[in-house]
Design a protein around this motif. Structure first.
Motif, mmCIF file in Angstrom:
data_model
loop_
_atom_site.group_PDB
_atom_site.id
_atom_site.type_symbol
_atom_site.label_atom_id
_atom_site.label_comp_id
_atom_site.label_asym_id
_atom_site.label_seq_id
_atom_site.Cartn_x
_atom_site.Cartn_y
_atom_site.Cartn_z
ATOM 1 N N VAL A 58 26.911 29.636 37.026
ATOM 2 C CA VAL A 58 27.667 29.453 38.267
ATOM 3 C C VAL A 58 27.914 30.839 38.849
ATOM 4 O O VAL A 58 28.511 31.694 38.190
ATOM 5 N N SER A 59 27.413 31.064 40.032
ATOM 6 C CA SER A 59 27.532 32.373 40.683
ATOM 7 C C SER A 59 27.956 32.155 42.130
ATOM 8 O O SER A 59 27.991 31.026 42.610
ATOM 9 N N ILE A 60 28.294 33.242 42.808
ATOM 10 C CA ILE A 60 28.557 33.187 44.249
ATOM 11 C C ILE A 60 27.579 34.132 44.928
ATOM 12 O O ILE A 60 27.428 35.285 44.504
ATOM 13 N N ILE B 23 36.720 31.796 39.129
ATOM 14 C CA ILE B 23 35.456 31.945 39.854
ATOM 15 C C ILE B 23 35.773 32.583 41.198
ATOM 16 O O ILE B 23 36.278 31.930 42.113
ATOM 17 N N GLU B 24 35.508 33.869 41.301
ATOM 18 C CA GLU B 24 35.795 34.604 42.539
ATOM 19 C C GLU B 24 34.920 35.844 42.571
ATOM 20 O O GLU B 24 34.461 36.325 41.532
ATOM 21 N N TYR B 41 27.076 37.543 43.020
ATOM 22 C CA TYR B 41 28.187 37.718 42.080
ATOM 23 C C TYR B 41 27.884 36.789 40.928
ATOM 24 O O TYR B 41 28.010 35.577 41.051
ATOM 25 N N HIS B 42 27.502 37.362 39.815
ATOM 26 C CA HIS B 42 26.670 36.694 38.821
ATOM 27 C C HIS B 42 27.437 36.126 37.641
ATOM 28 O O HIS B 42 28.260 36.810 37.055
ATOM 29 N N ASP B 43 27.124 34.863 37.337
ATOM 30 C CA ASP B 43 27.499 34.265 36.051
ATOM 31 C C ASP B 43 29.011 34.287 35.865
ATOM 32 O O ASP B 43 29.537 34.882 34.930
ATOM 33 N N LEU B 44 29.697 33.574 36.748
ATOM 34 C CA LEU B 44 31.154 33.659 36.839
ATOM 35 C C LEU B 44 31.875 32.656 35.954
ATOM 36 O O LEU B 44 33.105 32.674 35.876
ATOM 37 N N ALA B 45 31.143 31.750 35.329
ATOM 38 C CA ALA B 45 31.792 30.696 34.536
ATOM 39 C C ALA B 45 30.943 30.357 33.319
ATOM 40 O O ALA B 45 29.716 30.282 33.404
#
Lengths: 160, 160
Positions: A58-60, B23-24, B41-45
């Motif tokens: 999960v990324s943004i 996740i931000e 913005y990588h691999d947040l979760a």
């Protein structure tokens, strides 16, 4: 090379089905959860995590907007996984996909619509419009070469 | 039973770390993709898909807002998978989690923040504020009983 004009069509589940999923509440299966306080629009994308040690990321992604007219010169695809993009600010964006013949189709995703490209489907990198745009991105992490690019034999112009 | 007051604190990665991920983009590892037009913005979760035949689900949850003051009476947890909620409209929402002792903590998630509850972490169902709110939801599908609920021995009041 003289670019050809690529018409932009509305994004619908039916038209997009050969390439992936449209992630939206409209027309989706849904049911109440949390004692009826929340409605769940369920299982809107086929998440593909192929190969050993694959995992979901999960990324943004924050995309700068393109200027129109825009020339489509290349596409990419990910053989080992799907890739979902859902706007976090409700902004519209453009989607360009192609089959094995590299003949592209262009779709306009409107507020409330995201997309999930299935594994191995040719698509253009993010095409934000209007302003810098944030997308939640669900794709695959893990070992292996998961990105192929192709330069198109014919270039295509996306116009307003 | 007389409810106790549950203070609401800002949502930060450090404070939330025992329960899951925030996740931000702020403070996240990031790098350019797509020839520099997009920042990832990588691999947040940490997406957890436990048990045989588990798969990742992408859904949309539309939550009705709670009225404050609100009484927290129960929590739930998912032993087989994580559960991520990211607002699609940038609305703030409340997050209530607890450790094994069922002593809850409350956080206010502001615009640009989502959360990912790790597997087996006690949390309250969605607590939208202000207006009906859409969330992108990434969780686990597959066989097995993946939801436990507990009625709290002590009730807790969330106030404005």
């Amino acid at each position: 090379m003289m670019p050809a004009l690529l018409p932009v069509q509305p994004l619908t589940r039916a038209a997009f089905a050969p390439f992936g999923d449209v992630i939206e509440t409209a027309g989706a299966r849904h049911f109440p959860i949390n004692n009826g306080t929340t409605e769940r629009y369920h299982d809107l994308a086929r998440v593909q995590l192929l190969g050993p040690e694959a995992r979901a990321l999960v990324s943004i992604a924050v995309a700068q907007p393109i200027a129109l007219p825009f020339t489509v010169r290349m596409l990419e695809r990910h053989p080992l996984g799907s890739q979902a993009f859902v706007p976090l600010g409700g902004r519209r964006f453009l989607v360009v996909v192609a089959g094995a013949d590299l003949q592209p189709l262009a779709f306009l995703a409107c507020a409330g619509q995201g997309v999930n490209y299935h594994a191995n489907v040719w698509h253009h990198p993010l095409l934000a419009l209007d302003a810098p745009s944030e997308f939640l991105l669900v794709d695959r992490g893990g070992p292996g070469d998961n990105c192929e690019e192709v330069n198109l034999p014919q270039h295509w112009t996306l116009a307003a």
